[in-house]
Scaffold this motif. Structure first.
Motif, PDB file in Angstrom:
ATOM      1  N   TRP A  55      51.226  -7.575 -16.786  1.00 27.58           N
ATOM      2  CA  TRP A  55      51.564  -6.511 -15.848  1.00 27.58           C
ATOM      3  C   TRP A  55      53.079  -6.417 -15.769  1.00 27.58           C
ATOM      4  CZ3 TRP A  55      51.827  -7.304  -9.909  1.00 27.58           C
ATOM      5  CH2 TRP A  55      52.085  -6.083  -9.268  1.00 27.58           C
ATOM      6  N   ILE A  56      53.618  -5.242 -15.990  1.00 24.32           N
ATOM      7  CA  ILE A  56      55.048  -4.997 -15.827  1.00 24.32           C
ATOM      8  C   ILE A  56      55.224  -4.469 -14.404  1.00 24.32           C
ATOM      9  CG2 ILE A  56      57.081  -3.839 -16.755  1.00 24.32           C
ATOM     10  CD1 ILE A  56      55.448  -3.407 -19.369  1.00 24.32           C
ATOM     11  N   GLN A  57      55.657  -5.337 -13.516  1.00 22.13           N
ATOM     12  CA  GLN A  57      55.690  -5.012 -12.099  1.00 22.13           C
ATOM     13  C   GLN A  57      56.667  -3.878 -11.783  1.00 22.13           C
ATOM     14  OE1 GLN A  57      55.404  -8.739  -9.450  1.00 22.13           O
ATOM     15  NE2 GLN A  57      56.476  -9.450 -11.274  1.00 22.13           N
ATOM     16  N   PRO A  58      56.411  -3.135 -10.721  1.00 21.44           N
ATOM     17  CA  PRO A  58      57.376  -2.120 -10.287  1.00 21.44           C
ATOM     18  C   PRO A  58      58.685  -2.770  -9.860  1.00 21.44           C
ATOM     19  CG  PRO A  58      55.251  -1.826  -9.203  1.00 21.44           C
ATOM     20  CD  PRO A  58      55.212  -3.169  -9.874  1.00 21.44           C
ATOM     21  N   ALA A  59      59.778  -2.109 -10.178  1.00 22.97           N
ATOM     22  CA  ALA A  59      61.087  -2.580  -9.717  1.00 22.97           C
ATOM     23  C   ALA A  59      61.308  -1.991  -8.329  1.00 22.97           C
ATOM     24  CB  ALA A  59      62.189  -2.138 -10.681  1.00 22.97           C
ATOM     25  N   GLN A  60      60.610  -2.566  -7.366  1.00 24.01           N
ATOM     26  CA  GLN A  60      60.595  -2.025  -6.004  1.00 24.01           C
ATOM     27  C   GLN A  60      61.554  -2.802  -5.112  1.00 24.01           C
ATOM     28  OE1 GLN A  60      56.696  -1.557  -4.398  1.00 24.01           O
ATOM     29  NE2 GLN A  60      57.412  -1.095  -2.336  1.00 24.01           N
ATOM     30  N   PRO A  61      62.575  -2.139  -4.568  1.00 28.33           N
ATOM     31  CA  PRO A  61      63.515  -2.842  -3.689  1.00 28.33           C
ATOM     32  C   PRO A  61      62.793  -3.456  -2.488  1.00 28.33           C
ATOM     33  CG  PRO A  61      64.332  -0.653  -4.276  1.00 28.33           C
ATOM     34  CD  PRO A  61      62.904  -0.722  -4.729  1.00 28.33           C
ATOM     35  N   GLY A  62      63.259  -4.611  -2.082  1.00 30.08           N
ATOM     36  CA  GLY A  62      62.707  -5.236  -0.895  1.00 30.08           C
ATOM     37  C   GLY A  62      61.502  -6.121  -1.143  1.00 30.08           C
ATOM     38  N   ALA A  66      62.059 -11.141  -9.832  1.00 29.72           N
ATOM     39  CA  ALA A  66      63.200 -10.247  -9.967  1.00 29.72           C
ATOM     40  C   ALA A  66      63.918 -10.399 -11.304  1.00 29.72           C
ATOM     41  CB  ALA A  66      64.193 -10.497  -8.821  1.00 29.72           C
ATOM     42  N   LYS A  67      63.557 -11.429 -12.088  1.00 31.44           N
ATOM     43  CA  LYS A  67      64.271 -11.631 -13.343  1.00 31.44           C
ATOM     44  C   LYS A  67      63.702 -10.799 -14.475  1.00 31.44           C
ATOM     45  CE  LYS A  67      66.182 -16.217 -12.454  1.00 31.44           C
ATOM     46  NZ  LYS A  67      66.291 -17.620 -12.923  1.00 31.44           N
ATOM     47  N   ASN A  68      62.388 -10.776 -14.598  1.00 32.15           N
ATOM     48  CA  ASN A  68      61.829 -10.006 -15.707  1.00 32.15           C
ATOM     49  C   ASN A  68      60.634  -9.148 -15.309  1.00 32.15           C
ATOM     50  OD1 ASN A  68      59.697 -11.799 -15.441  1.00 32.15           O
ATOM     51  ND2 ASN A  68      60.230 -12.971 -17.253  1.00 32.15           N
ATOM     52  N   TYR A  69      60.108  -9.328 -14.099  1.00 33.46           N
ATOM     53  CA  TYR A  69      59.036  -8.478 -13.582  1.00 33.46           C
ATOM     54  C   TYR A  69      57.770  -8.522 -14.427  1.00 33.46           C
ATOM     55  CZ  TYR A  69      62.573  -6.541 -10.485  1.00 33.46           C
ATOM     56  OH  TYR A  69      63.552  -6.395  -9.539  1.00 33.46           O
ATOM     57  N   ILE A  85      62.905  12.846 -20.624  1.00 34.88           N
ATOM     58  CA  ILE A  85      62.867  12.626 -19.177  1.00 34.88           C
ATOM     59  C   ILE A  85      62.203  11.298 -18.842  1.00 34.88           C
ATOM     60  CG2 ILE A  85      61.964  13.515 -16.995  1.00 34.88           C
ATOM     61  CD1 ILE A  85      62.058  16.327 -18.303  1.00 34.88           C
ATOM     62  N   PHE A  86      61.024  11.049 -19.410  1.00 35.09           N
ATOM     63  CA  PHE A  86      60.260   9.862 -19.037  1.00 35.09           C
ATOM     64  C   PHE A  86      60.834   8.575 -19.634  1.00 35.09           C
ATOM     65  CE2 PHE A  86      55.861  11.634 -17.671  1.00 35.09           C
ATOM     66  CZ  PHE A  86      56.490  12.639 -16.946  1.00 35.09           C
ATOM     67  N   PHE A  87      61.376   8.643 -20.852  1.00 37.15           N
ATOM     68  CA  PHE A  87      61.950   7.445 -21.451  1.00 37.15           C
ATOM     69  C   PHE A  87      63.323   7.153 -20.860  1.00 37.15           C
ATOM     70  CE2 PHE A  87      58.503   7.877 -24.398  1.00 37.15           C
ATOM     71  CZ  PHE A  87      58.235   6.573 -24.785  1.00 37.15           C
ATOM     72  N   GLY A  88      64.121   8.179 -20.606  1.00 37.96           N
ATOM     73  CA  GLY A  88      65.361   8.038 -19.856  1.00 37.96           C
ATOM     74  C   GLY A  88      66.391   7.110 -20.470  1.00 37.96           C
ATOM     75  N   GLU A  89      67.177   6.497 -19.586  1.00 37.20           N
ATOM     76  CA  GLU A  89      68.277   5.625 -19.995  1.00 37.20           C
ATOM     77  C   GLU A  89      68.049   4.197 -19.503  1.00 37.20           C
ATOM     78  OE1 GLU A  89      70.676   6.706 -21.897  1.00 37.20           O
ATOM     79  OE2 GLU A  89      70.072   8.814 -21.831  1.00 37.20           O
ATOM     80  N   ALA A  90      68.728   3.258 -20.138  1.00 36.85           N
ATOM     81  CA  ALA A  90      68.577   1.847 -19.780  1.00 36.85           C
ATOM     82  C   ALA A  90      69.039   1.556 -18.355  1.00 36.85           C
ATOM     83  CB  ALA A  90      69.347   0.977 -20.772  1.00 36.85           C
ATOM     84  N   THR A  91      69.899   2.406 -17.811  1.00 35.36           N
ATOM     85  CA  THR A  91      70.402   2.184 -16.456  1.00 35.36           C
ATOM     86  C   THR A  91      69.440   2.685 -15.383  1.00 35.36           C
ATOM     87  OG1 THR A  91      71.599   4.295 -16.635  1.00 35.36           O
ATOM     88  CG2 THR A  91      72.819   2.273 -17.157  1.00 35.36           C
ATOM     89  N   ASP A  92      68.409   3.408 -15.772  1.00 30.77           N
ATOM     90  CA  ASP A  92      67.447   3.967 -14.828  1.00 30.77           C
ATOM     91  C   ASP A  92      66.199   3.100 -14.811  1.00 30.77           C
ATOM     92  OD1 ASP A  92      65.720   5.418 -13.261  1.00 30.77           O
ATOM     93  OD2 ASP A  92      65.657   7.184 -14.569  1.00 30.77           O
ATOM     94  N   THR A  93      66.025   2.304 -13.755  1.00 33.24           N
ATOM     95  CA  THR A  93      64.896   1.369 -13.716  1.00 33.24           C
ATOM     96  C   THR A  93      63.565   2.056 -13.430  1.00 33.24           C
ATOM     97  OG1 THR A  93      65.295   0.880 -11.367  1.00 33.24           O
ATOM     98  CG2 THR A  93      66.338  -0.562 -13.001  1.00 33.24           C
ATOM     99  N   GLN A  94      63.589   3.366 -13.194  1.00 40.26           N
ATOM    100  CA  GLN A  94      62.337   4.106 -13.021  1.00 40.26           C
ATOM    101  C   GLN A  94      62.001   4.924 -14.269  1.00 40.26           C
ATOM    102  OE1 GLN A  94      60.363   3.366 -10.526  1.00 40.26           O
ATOM    103  NE2 GLN A  94      61.980   2.000  -9.824  1.00 40.26           N
ATOM    104  N   SER A  95      62.681   4.632 -15.369  1.00 42.92           N
ATOM    105  CA  SER A  95      62.359   5.231 -16.663  1.00 42.92           C
ATOM    106  C   SER A  95      61.780   4.154 -17.567  1.00 42.92           C
ATOM    107  CB  SER A  95      63.609   5.837 -17.316  1.00 42.92           C
ATOM    108  OG  SER A  95      64.466   4.800 -17.797  1.00 42.92           O
ATOM    109  N   ILE A  96      61.122   4.569 -18.653  1.00 46.00           N
ATOM    110  CA  ILE A  96      60.515   3.593 -19.564  1.00 46.00           C
ATOM    111  C   ILE A  96      61.571   2.709 -20.215  1.00 46.00           C
ATOM    112  CG2 ILE A  96      59.242   3.348 -21.733  1.00 46.00           C
ATOM    113  CD1 ILE A  96      57.653   5.852 -20.927  1.00 46.00           C
ATOM    114  N   VAL A  97      62.653   3.305 -20.693  1.00 45.12           N
ATOM    115  CA  VAL A  97      63.700   2.509 -21.341  1.00 45.12           C
ATOM    116  C   VAL A  97      64.327   1.545 -20.339  1.00 45.12           C
ATOM    117  CG1 VAL A  97      65.974   2.620 -22.437  1.00 45.12           C
ATOM    118  CG2 VAL A  97      64.184   4.203 -23.143  1.00 45.12           C
TER     119      VAL A  97
END
Length: 199
Positions: free
Chosen positions: A90-97, A103-106, A28-40
């Motif tokens: 710091w790995i920034q949150p992928a927060q819209p807006g 936005a390139k690597n956070y 669940i937490f590692f998830g998929e590469a397409t899910d920007t709210q997962s670790i992967v």
């Protein structure tokens, strides 16, 4: 000349030993590469190597601490030690807006903490960041809650990788020394770098 090039190049070693809890949370937490709210997904978005697959090069120790997994946007802290010294990001949150965030690597590299990198790294080691057991393996009562803030730690050395999770540690009432250690790890990171991450 080829020999010189090979010697001078640090090559990542795929982990020979994977210590991943046999529990439901890693999927669940590692998830998929397409899910920007997962670790992967956050790892891929940030252009970082997947430590479970790629590992780290000889002489390198890397620690990543992921914070979120609820209603808050996932963010992370990356610390790397090698022959050149210690660095952190710091790995920034992928927060819209939030166009003011990269936005390139956070990724935002930390300035050295006031205590200095060696002392900070030692503080993590003293709190047993590389050996803490997974929260689900601990005995004792555990509070279950939705949409809180949980933490996943990844620890990698050449040929070795392990990960563990602590579910909403600041909402848990159980008296466990391991839980206290995890809380203190988070406090140490926030105390050292929060001024560089809060915007």
């Amino acid at each position: 000349m080829l020999l010189t090039i090979l010697i001078g190049t640090a090559i990542a070693q795929a982990p020979g030993t994977l210590d991943i809890p046999k529990a439901s949370w890693p999927a669940i937490f590692f998830g998929e590469a397409t899910d920007t709210q997962s670790i992967v997904g956050r790892t891929a978005l940030s252009g970082l190597p997947n430590l479970q697959k790629k590992g780290v090069a000889s002489g390198v120790t890397e620690i990543r601490i992921w914070e979120g997994f609820g209603l808050t946007y996932l963010e992370g802290y990356r610390f790397r030690k090698d022959s050149a010294g210690i660095r952190g990001w710091w790995i920034q949150p992928a927060q819209p807006g939030r166009k003011d965030w990269k936005a390139k690597n956070y990724l935002v590299e930390f300035k050295p903490p006031k205590m200095g990198w060696p002392e900070f790294w030692k503080s993590l080691e003293d709190l047993k960041i590389s050996t803490l057991p997974d929260f689900e393996s601990l005995d004792g009562p555990k509070n279950s809650m939705l949409d809180g803030v949980s933490y996943v730690v990844e620890f990698a050395q050449p040929g070795r990788y392990r990960t563990y999770m602590y579910d909403n540690p600041f909402s848990q009432k159980g008296k466990m020394p391991e839980l206290d250690n995890l809380r203190n790890i988070v406090r140490a990171i926030h105390a050292a770098f929060r001024s560089q991450t809060v915007r």
